[in-house]
Design an enzyme around this catalytic site. Structure first.
Site, mmCIF file in Angstrom:
data_model
loop_
_atom_site.group_PDB
_atom_site.id
_atom_site.type_symbol
_atom_site.label_atom_id
_atom_site.label_comp_id
_atom_site.label_asym_id
_atom_site.label_seq_id
_atom_site.Cartn_x
_atom_site.Cartn_y
_atom_site.Cartn_z
ATOM 1 N N ASP A 229 0.889 -1.114 -0.108
ATOM 2 C CA ASP A 229 0.053 -0.126 -0.188
ATOM 3 C C ASP A 229 0.999 1.205 0.049
ATOM 4 O O ASP A 229 1.512 1.630 0.868
ATOM 5 C CB ASP A 229 -0.912 -0.023 1.233
ATOM 6 C CG ASP A 229 -1.890 -1.167 1.449
ATOM 7 O OD1 ASP A 229 -2.214 -1.448 0.219
ATOM 8 O OD2 ASP A 229 -2.160 -1.594 2.432
ATOM 9 N N GLU A 232 -3.031 4.985 1.318
ATOM 10 C CA GLU A 232 -4.484 4.681 1.751
ATOM 11 C C GLU A 232 -4.579 5.647 2.327
ATOM 12 O O GLU A 232 -3.997 6.003 3.526
ATOM 13 C CB GLU A 232 -4.357 3.573 2.412
ATOM 14 C CG GLU A 232 -4.307 2.026 1.776
ATOM 15 C CD GLU A 232 -4.692 1.027 2.573
ATOM 16 O OE1 GLU A 232 -5.996 0.575 1.931
ATOM 17 O OE2 GLU A 232 -4.108 0.437 3.470
ATOM 18 N N HIS A 243 2.765 -5.180 3.120
ATOM 19 C CA HIS A 243 1.837 -6.508 3.774
ATOM 20 C C HIS A 243 2.360 -7.849 2.958
ATOM 21 O O HIS A 243 1.955 -8.042 1.972
ATOM 22 C CB HIS A 243 0.289 -6.569 3.484
ATOM 23 C CG HIS A 243 -0.360 -5.361 4.031
ATOM 24 N ND1 HIS A 243 -1.175 -5.774 5.028
ATOM 25 C CD2 HIS A 243 -0.861 -4.316 3.721
ATOM 26 C CE1 HIS A 243 -1.859 -4.511 5.473
ATOM 27 N NE2 HIS A 243 -1.581 -3.571 4.539
#
Ligand SMILES: *[C@@H]1O[C@H](CO)[C@@H](O)[C@H](O)[C@H]1NC(C)=O
Ligand SMILES: *[C@@H]1O[C@H](CO)[C@@H](O)[C@H](O)[C@H]1NC(C)=O
Length: 455
Positions: A229, A232, A243
């Site tokens: 990411d 976000e 992740h």
């Protein structure tokens, strides 16, 4: 004769498939981006974006009966996963009218609610318009502009990478005939189980319609893969978060063994659903990002992310994910963490370990490979831009106090200034349907090639 039997065999094979519809021509909105070289010279790429398969009209292969309506499957067309993939077709999309997705030159705007449609998820196509653009992010820099000024509490305008297959899994799974052109093959680190198709099969077996989302449900399968990411965010808070997963490729999982947001057992799966996030507010700088702050979300900004390797080569171990900001021609370093015991202004293994300890979290990030594992996955990534609201926790993990019953003065609990539950989907979908996020000026290249780095 031989020709003919081959043709019949081909037709029969074609019947066992997640099909592509023929009623509306699939025309991907064009989007340009820049590939930069050492020294900063950039070349324009003429690409496009495609909307994910889950948002599309899914209808009978031979006619126009819905295979899926709201959050339920048609029992006759979809008695099981294989028959459903064989008998149903994904239709072409009217991007602007149905989904509120508009592209102009180097800018993509996603509107939150358009008519009956809520949110969207798009993938960057390669210039051939046949497969997804694949990025190797190691030892590289990724830069884009974003306008979050019309993106309130509870919404998430996201720009991120996942290790989807370049063809959506079409060559691996004979059931998938629609491929990247129709936005198939999604996966992420939540191992999402709301997908209607995974690995060329439908996800109707075990499907439970959502109680709170009239457009979604949870099926018996999930689709896992590493997720990076980069962005976000809304106008109040922002985070960037690696992740990792045990496998660098997309894998299908079963039921609650998937883990993640869609399963009863969050940490049961092969991916890290929490990640190691850097959110300036959560790290103790409440005046860095937001309206009127150091990075003022009332105006567009440039966001730079560097994927630094230990030995400075494209094949080295990922050692740091570094962030710079540019606004009004001024380069701004990322905020320094102010949390006791957690130092630095970028994501490193030391930062992540210290953060998990300071916030009292189990180190799920390290258990699934940590930063080095994330680095392995970064060698083959697809770019995603999306806008969404959160039926599980109302985006409070990004912009409010979370867990909501925790003491907000405890390190890691406060993530932004939004009141709890202003992001409840029924509220934001009603009040903020016209919210938008605009991503533009995407640039990719060697470290230092996509923006004017501070001397
Ligand atoms: C937040 O970040 C800005 C920019 O780096 C800095 O000037 C300010 O002192 C920081 N505030 C705190 C409370 O750390
Ligand atoms: C979020 O998902 C978890 C796991 O399925 C579930 O236990 C929890 O009740 C959900 N919360 C909400 C508000 O939907």
């Amino acid at each position: 004769m031989h020709q003919r039997s081959l043709l019949i065999a081909a037709l029969l094979a074609g019947v066992r498939a997640q099909q592509a519809g023929t009623m509306e021509e699939e025309v991907h909105p064009p989007l340009t981006w820049q590939e930069c070289a050492e020294g900063g010279e950039c070349t324009e790429k003429s690409a496009s974006v495609v909307i994910d398969a889950n948002w599309r009209w899914l209808h009978s292969l031979e006619g126009s009966d819905n295979c899926y309506t709201g959050n339920t499957w048609d029992e006759e067309l979809c008695p099981d996963n294989k028959a459903c993939a064989a008998g149903c077709a994904l239709e072409g999309a009217d991007y602007a009218e149905t989904y509120g997705i508009t592209a102009e030159a180097d800018a993509l705007t996603l509107q939150f609610v358009k008519g009956e449609n809520v949110g969207s998820r798009t993938y960057l196509m390669a210039e051939d318009d046949e497969s997804y653009q694949i990025f190797n992010l190691k030892n590289k820099e990724f830069t884009f502009d974003v306008d979050v000024s019309k993106l309130p509490c509870g919404l998430n305008g996201a720009l991120y990478f996942v290790s989807m297959d370049a063809d959506g899994g079409q060559s691996k799974y004979e059931g998938n005939k629609a491929g990247a052109k129709y936005g198939t093959g999604y996966c992420d680190s939540q191992c999402p189980r709301d997908l209607k198709f995974i690995n060329g099969e439908a996800n109707v077996e075990g499907w439970e319609p959502s109680e709170s989302d009239k457009n979604a449900g949870v099926g018996g399968h999930g689709s896992c893969c590493p997720e990076m990411d980069i962005w976000e965010a809304n106008s109040i808070s922002s985070a960037y978060t690696p992740h990792p997963c045990d496998s660098v490729e997309q894998t299908m999982c079963e039921g609650d063994k998937c883990g993640g947001t869609y399963s009863e057992t969050r940490y049961a799966g092969t991916c890290d659903p929490d990640g190691c996030d850097f959110n300036a507010f959560r790290q103790g700088n409440e005046s860095f990002y937001g309206p009127g702050n150091t990075i003022d979300t009332k105006s567009p900004m440039t966001v730079v992310t560097q994927f630094i390797t230990a030995d400075g080569t494209d094949t080295g171990k990922l050692s740091e994910i570094k962030r710079f900001w540019v606004q009004n021609d001024k380069v701004v370093a990322n905020a320094e963490s102010n949390v006791e015991g957690v130092k630095g202004n970028s994501i490193t293994s030391e930062f992540c370990t210290a953060q998990k300890t300071a916030f009292g979290d189990d180190d799920i990030f390290a258990q699934h490979g940590g930063l080095e594992g994330m680095g392995d996955a970064l060698e083959s990534m697809v770019l995603i831009m999306s806008i969404w609201d959160d039926h599980n926790s109302s985006m409070m993990w990004l912009d409010s106090t979370y867990p909501e019953d925790a003491d907000a003065s405890k390190p890691g609990v406060a993530r932004g200034t939004c009141e709890p539950h202003v992001g409840d989907p029924e509220k934001v979908e009603g009040a903020s349907g016209d919210a938008t996020v605009t991503f533009s000026k995407i640039k990719f290249g060697p470290i230092g090639s996509t923006f004017k780095a501070p001397a």
